[in-house]
Design a protein around this motif. Structure first.
Motif, short mmCIF file in Angstrom:
data_model
loop_
_atom_site.label_atom_id
_atom_site.label_comp_id
_atom_site.label_asym_id
_atom_site.label_seq_id
_atom_site.Cartn_x
_atom_site.Cartn_y
_atom_site.Cartn_z
N LYS A 166 0.84 -1.21 0.00
CA LYS A 166 0.00 0.00 0.00
C LYS A 166 0.87 1.26 0.00
CE LYS A 166 -4.36 -1.64 1.86
NZ LYS A 166 -5.30 -1.67 2.98
N LEU A 167 1.96 1.22 0.77
CA LEU A 167 2.86 2.38 0.79
C LEU A 167 3.48 2.63 -0.58
CD1 LEU A 167 4.73 2.26 4.22
CD2 LEU A 167 3.46 4.21 3.26
N ALA A 168 3.76 1.54 -1.28
CA ALA A 168 4.31 1.69 -2.64
C ALA A 168 3.34 2.48 -3.51
CB ALA A 168 4.59 0.32 -3.25
N VAL A 169 2.06 2.19 -3.34
CA VAL A 169 1.04 2.91 -4.13
C VAL A 169 0.86 4.33 -3.60
CG1 VAL A 169 -1.41 2.93 -4.77
CG2 VAL A 169 -0.11 0.79 -4.87
N GLU A 170 0.82 4.49 -2.30
CA GLU A 170 0.62 5.82 -1.69
C GLU A 170 1.73 6.79 -2.10
OE1 GLU A 170 -1.93 6.90 -0.02
OE2 GLU A 170 -2.98 5.03 0.41
N THR A 171 2.94 6.27 -2.29
CA THR A 171 4.07 7.14 -2.64
C THR A 171 4.25 7.28 -4.15
OG1 THR A 171 5.49 5.19 -2.47
CG2 THR A 171 5.38 6.61 -0.53
N GLY A 172 3.47 6.53 -4.92
CA GLY A 172 3.59 6.61 -6.38
C GLY A 172 4.73 5.78 -6.94
N VAL A 173 5.40 5.01 -6.08
CA VAL A 173 6.45 4.10 -6.57
C VAL A 173 5.78 3.05 -7.47
CG1 VAL A 173 8.08 2.29 -5.85
CG2 VAL A 173 7.97 4.47 -4.60
N VAL A 174 4.60 2.62 -7.04
CA VAL A 174 3.78 1.74 -7.85
C VAL A 174 2.51 2.50 -8.21
CG1 VAL A 174 2.31 -0.33 -7.75
CG2 VAL A 174 4.67 -0.41 -6.91
N VAL A 175 2.15 2.42 -9.48
CA VAL A 175 0.95 3.12 -9.94
C VAL A 175 -0.02 2.09 -10.50
CG1 VAL A 175 0.08 4.96 -11.42
CG2 VAL A 175 2.41 5.10 -10.53
N LEU A 176 -1.25 2.13 -9.99
CA LEU A 176 -2.27 1.19 -10.46
C LEU A 176 -3.01 1.81 -11.64
CD1 LEU A 176 -3.70 0.04 -7.00
CD2 LEU A 176 -2.01 -1.14 -8.45
N PHE A 177 -2.97 1.11 -12.77
CA PHE A 177 -3.68 1.63 -13.95
C PHE A 177 -3.97 0.50 -14.91
CE2 PHE A 177 0.88 2.07 -14.91
CZ PHE A 177 0.97 1.49 -16.16
N GLU A 178 -4.70 0.81 -15.93
CA GLU A 178 -4.87 -0.14 -17.03
C GLU A 178 -4.88 0.62 -18.34
OE1 GLU A 178 -8.51 -2.26 -16.23
OE2 GLU A 178 -9.77 -0.52 -16.66
N ILE A 179 -4.41 -0.04 -19.38
CA ILE A 179 -4.43 0.55 -20.71
C ILE A 179 -5.18 -0.42 -21.61
CG2 ILE A 179 -3.06 1.44 -22.64
CD1 ILE A 179 -0.71 1.76 -20.65
N GLU A 180 -6.35 0.03 -22.03
CA GLU A 180 -7.18 -0.84 -22.86
C GLU A 180 -7.22 -0.26 -24.25
OE1 GLU A 180 -10.84 -1.51 -20.76
OE2 GLU A 180 -11.51 -2.96 -22.25
N ASN A 181 -6.70 -1.00 -25.22
CA ASN A 181 -6.60 -0.52 -26.60
C ASN A 181 -6.05 0.90 -26.67
OD1 ASN A 181 -7.62 -2.88 -27.81
ND2 ASN A 181 -9.68 -2.29 -27.17
N GLY A 182 -5.01 1.13 -25.92
CA GLY A 182 -4.32 2.43 -25.96
C GLY A 182 -4.87 3.46 -25.00
N LYS A 183 -6.02 3.20 -24.40
CA LYS A 183 -6.64 4.19 -23.52
C LYS A 183 -6.19 3.94 -22.07
CE LYS A 183 -10.75 6.80 -22.61
NZ LYS A 183 -9.83 7.88 -22.21
N PHE A 184 -5.51 4.93 -21.54
CA PHE A 184 -4.93 4.83 -20.20
C PHE A 184 -5.96 5.27 -19.16
CE2 PHE A 184 -2.86 6.49 -16.47
CZ PHE A 184 -1.73 5.71 -16.28
N ARG A 185 -5.99 4.55 -18.04
CA ARG A 185 -6.93 4.89 -16.97
C ARG A 185 -6.30 4.52 -15.62
NH1 ARG A 185 -11.54 2.89 -14.27
NH2 ARG A 185 -11.05 0.72 -14.68
N PHE A 186 -6.19 5.49 -14.71
CA PHE A 186 -5.80 5.15 -13.34
C PHE A 186 -6.91 4.31 -12.72
CE2 PHE A 186 -3.33 9.18 -13.69
CZ PHE A 186 -2.09 8.72 -13.28
N THR A 187 -6.52 3.44 -11.79
CA THR A 187 -7.56 2.68 -11.09
C THR A 187 -7.32 2.75 -9.58
OG1 THR A 187 -6.37 0.57 -11.03
CG2 THR A 187 -7.73 0.98 -12.99
N GLY A 188 -8.34 2.42 -8.83
CA GLY A 188 -8.24 2.24 -7.38
C GLY A 188 -7.61 3.42 -6.67
N ARG A 189 -6.70 3.09 -5.76
CA ARG A 189 -6.07 4.11 -4.92
C ARG A 189 -5.26 5.10 -5.76
NH1 ARG A 189 -6.83 7.26 -0.84
NH2 ARG A 189 -4.86 8.02 -0.02
N SER A 190 -4.65 4.65 -6.83
CA SER A 190 -3.87 5.57 -7.67
C SER A 190 -4.77 6.60 -8.33
CB SER A 190 -3.08 4.80 -8.73
OG SER A 190 -2.12 3.98 -8.12
#
Lengths: 98, 402, 299
Positions: free
Chosen positions: C225-249
């Motif tokens: 969780k700290l990895a995500v809170e600090t932005g070291v890890v970013v939760l996202f998905e890219i569907e057919n080129g379309k980028f989207r943050f997800t969840g806590r990110s």
């Protein structure tokens, strides 16, 4: 009784519980649930279950009375750490019997 | 009714794969194999061959694709040469250890460094200990027939088979080839029955880590440790000799062509001097033997068809009356001698075969070697033997040495 | 409690008593990946931590068929399974290749790039524990700058982590996502989505590793969780080129309240030798990547 021969000509493992043995033996700390604090027990309905959600071993049974399979629980302590009402304590295993 | 076409060795191999109705092909082009990849691509794209063709990014992946596709139950084919085969080396072991009946053509070529694109057999000889059956072809007819036989052998003993033929000398040389008819091949080669299928219907963990010792499964059956499993591979390879002979006999029965089981012999009945080799150089040696006979020397040839499993019993029989032996090899076990020479000597150990043996290394990297040169070399060996030469130094033919 | 917890597939596909370490982030993430993919799945993997989890012959705790293969071959192995199934008209099975950062960023990159370029119909899951953990915590190209490993024991790793996701993104995949076992529901939903998509789908799972990273086994979720809170890890998905943050990110991107990276780094033993200069570089690197993602999301 005659020993059955291994007729597999290549290595193909089959599904079994306890592949690495009774991994409860790995534990130095044992999770103990305080029912008076455990949310599903207190509310008497399915709720919370973060211990079940976060258990890497899948040894937590989510019920009104949450149960942990101590035969296989490795004692990592994630459930205690993530429990919102701090209902789980990690208690030192009594090694005196060994 | 025969259907004779004038085709290259690569065309023969491609036709064989098509006749065997392979279901997955994965190959990476490399000289002199490239034409084979190209022909198979066109078969698949035109729909002549109903197969998945995976155009992989390298040979390691080519064999990996074959391994995995074979594990789910598909009949697979690949082919390579030289450094491509070396790049596959890790997966050669994996294929054999998984006991998969993969058939691969090795279009023999010398290996770098320095580069050569031309023929010798260093590539396949260097893979001797990977657990593959290795069959060597002397002409294009043998290529098509041996690939067909290879599937039946592989699928009987659950070991992969490498069908080796010389680059350019066979791969790019047109020869008349009698093409077996599709119905005949279908009758000769039953559908592939995998020993294990990787399937969600029966979840298993294939090729995991094994302990040195045996271990019981959940039903109490004592299962193999690593070494027991390895022994099964060795036992299968040993047993494969019988299968190779039987499949050759069945093929001869069905198609009227007998290429020898484990080896073939040419004019050996009364031969004092026997020339030996594998692949096209052994074929060339038959011309040399004829020349020697014209000069009054009773010469014959033994061509090793199956290098692994090694035809120990067969060579003991074939060489039993030899008074002198000249072995011509297109590879070398650096620091010693030709691998075939070592193996033959070992096979003769403890028998009555005491004939002197002269080992020749020839034709590396496509260095030309003519029948008359083989004849001259063998004649020279014979002269030495007659003077009491027992253990001659390995001779590099047509090479500047010393 | 998370409302959608009850939507999760209740069935477990990994029987207890595995050989994985206590508090293993991979065990947890894999548990949810298999729940999402369900029975009609075939997995292939190289020698790695997951190979250990899958067990030693003749037993396996995993109720999903698995083909072990060599280190460099994971994606090619999946391609072979896909080709074989296609040839035999068994096309409804999901094929998933799984490898660690060593088997993905380093030795497996060729086979993966090849399979992705060919549009092989499979899911590739990279579980990134930022080092060669199975062989004893050696440096990989996924190890972050400043980390002590057994092959960077004195000077720490001098280079930044390879931006492997960018490499996979360059393959123009139909689906690419990052996940963390600290957010099991986000992880689960992404696998459910990936299962329905055809072609090469790449999922990058950051897995906190207690023995390799030097934190207590109880802190696996908190570390992730700290990895995500600090932005070291970013939760996202890219569907057919379309980028989207997800969840806590997604929340962090909207509110702009990322924590400084030191909050994440200081809790792990592997960063004990990190100097202030490396810390500043690490913060700048994370900030730079974060800005790239923000721009990508806005595009």
């Amino acid at each position: 009784m005659e020993e059955r021969k291994d007729d597999n000509i290549s290595a193909m493992g089959t599904v079994a519980i306890g592949e690495a043995g009774k991994t409860g033996d790995w534990r130095s700390l044992r999770p103990v649930i305080d029912r008076k604090k455990c949310i599903p027990t207190v509310k008497n309905k399915p709720a919370c279950f973060l211990c079940w959600l976060y258990c890497p071993e899948g040894v937590v049974k989510a019920g009104i009375e949450v149960e942990i399979d101590l035969e296989y629980c490795k004692g990592c302590g994630i459930c205690a750490e993530e429990c919102p009402p701090r209902a789980i304590s990690m208690i030192r295993e009594d090694k005196s019997h060994e | 009714m025969s259907n004779v076409q004038i085709i290259t060795g690569n065309q023969a191999a491609a036709l064989a794969a098509k006749l065997c109705s392979v279901e997955v092909v994965a190959a990476y082009p490399i000289t002199p194999q490239s034409q084979l990849s190209e022909i198979l691509s066109s078969y698949v794209e035109s729909g002549e061959l109903k197969a998945e063709y995976v155009r992989v990014e390298g040979e390691h992946s080519a064999l990996t694709v074959c391994i995995s596709a074979s594990t789910v139950g598909a009949r697979v084919f690949t082919a390579t040469s030289a450094n491509g085969l070396l790049y596959m080396h890790e997966q050669l072991h994996w294929a054999a250890g998984s006991r998969l009946p993969i058939v691969m053509c090795c279009v023999n070529r010398g290996v770098g460094a320095p580069w050569t694109i031309f023929n010798d057999q260093q590539d396949s000889l260097a893979q001797r200990d990977t657990g593959w059956i290795q069959l060597y072809c002397r002409n294009n007819q043998e290529i098509i027939d041996t690939v067909i036989q290879a599937y039946r052998i592989a699928e009987s003993v659950y070991c992969p088979v490498m069908v080796c033929y010389d680059g350019f000398v066979l791969s790019h040389t047109m020869m008349p080839v009698d093409i077996p008819d599709a119905a005949g091949v279908r009758a000769f080669l039953p559908p592939y029955q995998p020993h294990t299928i990787l399937s969600p219907d029966d979840p298993r963990n294939l090729n995991p880590v094994l302990f040195p010792g045996q271990r019981r499964d959940s039903e109490g059956v004592l299962r193999d440790g690593y070494m027991d499993m390895r022994y099964k591979l060795q036992a299968a390879l040993e047993k494969a000799s019988e299968t190779i002979r039987a499949v050759n006999a069945a093929f001869a029965e069905a198609f009227g062509r007998d290429h020898g089981g484990m080896l073939w012999e040419y004019r050996t009945d009364d031969a004092d001097l026997i020339l030996a080799g594998m692949g096209s150089i052994a074929s060339e040696a038959t011309v040399a033997a004829d020349r020697l006979r014209e000069e009054g020397i009773k010469a014959g040839v033994v061509g090793i068809r199956s290098y692994r499993p090694f035809p120990k019993a067969d060579v003991r029989n074939a060489f039993r009356n030899a008074k002198g032996i000249a072995i011509f090899e297109k590879s070398i076990s650096y620091g010693y001698e030709g691998g075939l020479c070592s193996d033959l000597k070992a096979a003769f150990y403890g028998t009555a075969i005491k004939a002197p043996i002269h080992n020749y290394i020839a034709g590396l990297g496509g260095r030309d070697v003519k029948a008359r040169e083989l004849a001259a070399a063998a004649k020279n060996s014979l002269a030495g033997f007659e003077k009491g030469m027992v253990e001659p130094q390995t001779t590099w033919l047509n090479t500047t040495t010393g | 409690m998370p409302e959608n917890l009850f939507k999760l597939n209740a069935k477990e596909y990994i029987l207890p008593g595995t050989r994985a370490c206590q508090g293993c982030g991979l065990s947890l993430g894999y548990r949810y990946a298999l729940k999402a993919l369900r029975e009609n799945t075939i997995v292939t993997l190289p020698a790695c931590c997951l190979c250990v989890l899958h067990g030693i012959y003749p037993s396996t705790p995993v109720m999903i068929p698995c083909l072990n293969n060599s280190f460099a071959s994971t994606a090619a192995s999946a391609a072979g399974i896909v080709a074989g199934l296609q040839a035999l008209n068994k096309t409804d099975t999901t094929v998933m290749a799984v490898a660690g950062d060593g088997g993905t960023f380093d030795m497996g990159i060729q086979a993966l790039s090849g399979a992705a370029e060919r549009g092989t119909d499979f899911i590739y899951l990279c579980y990134d524990n930022e080092g060669y953990m199975n062989t004893g915590t050696q440096r990989s190209s996924a190890t972050p700058m400043g980390a002590v490993t057994t092959t960077t024991p004195i000077l720490t790793k001098q280079q930044h982590k390879k931006d492997f996701i960018k490499i996979m993104d360059a393959h123009d995949l139909p689906y690419l996502a990052t996940v963390s076992p600290s957010y099991p529901i986000d992880l689960y939903e992404k696998f459910v989505k990936a299962k329905k998509i055809k072609g090469t789908r790449y999922i990058h799972m950051y897995v906190p590793c207690p023995p390799g990273w030097g934190f207590a086994t109880k802190d696996t979720i908190k570390t992730g969780k700290l990895a995500v809170e600090t932005g070291v890890v970013v939760l996202f998905e890219i569907e057919n080129g379309k980028f989207r943050f997800t969840g806590r990110s997604k929340t962090l991107a909207e509110r702009g309240n990322r924590l400084p990276v030191i909050n994440y780094l200081e809790k792990q033993g592997r960063f004990r030798k990190m100097n202030i200069e490396q810390l500043n570089q690490q913060q700048a690197w994370v900030d730079g990547k974060w800005q790239e993602y923000i721009r990508r999301a806005e595009a």
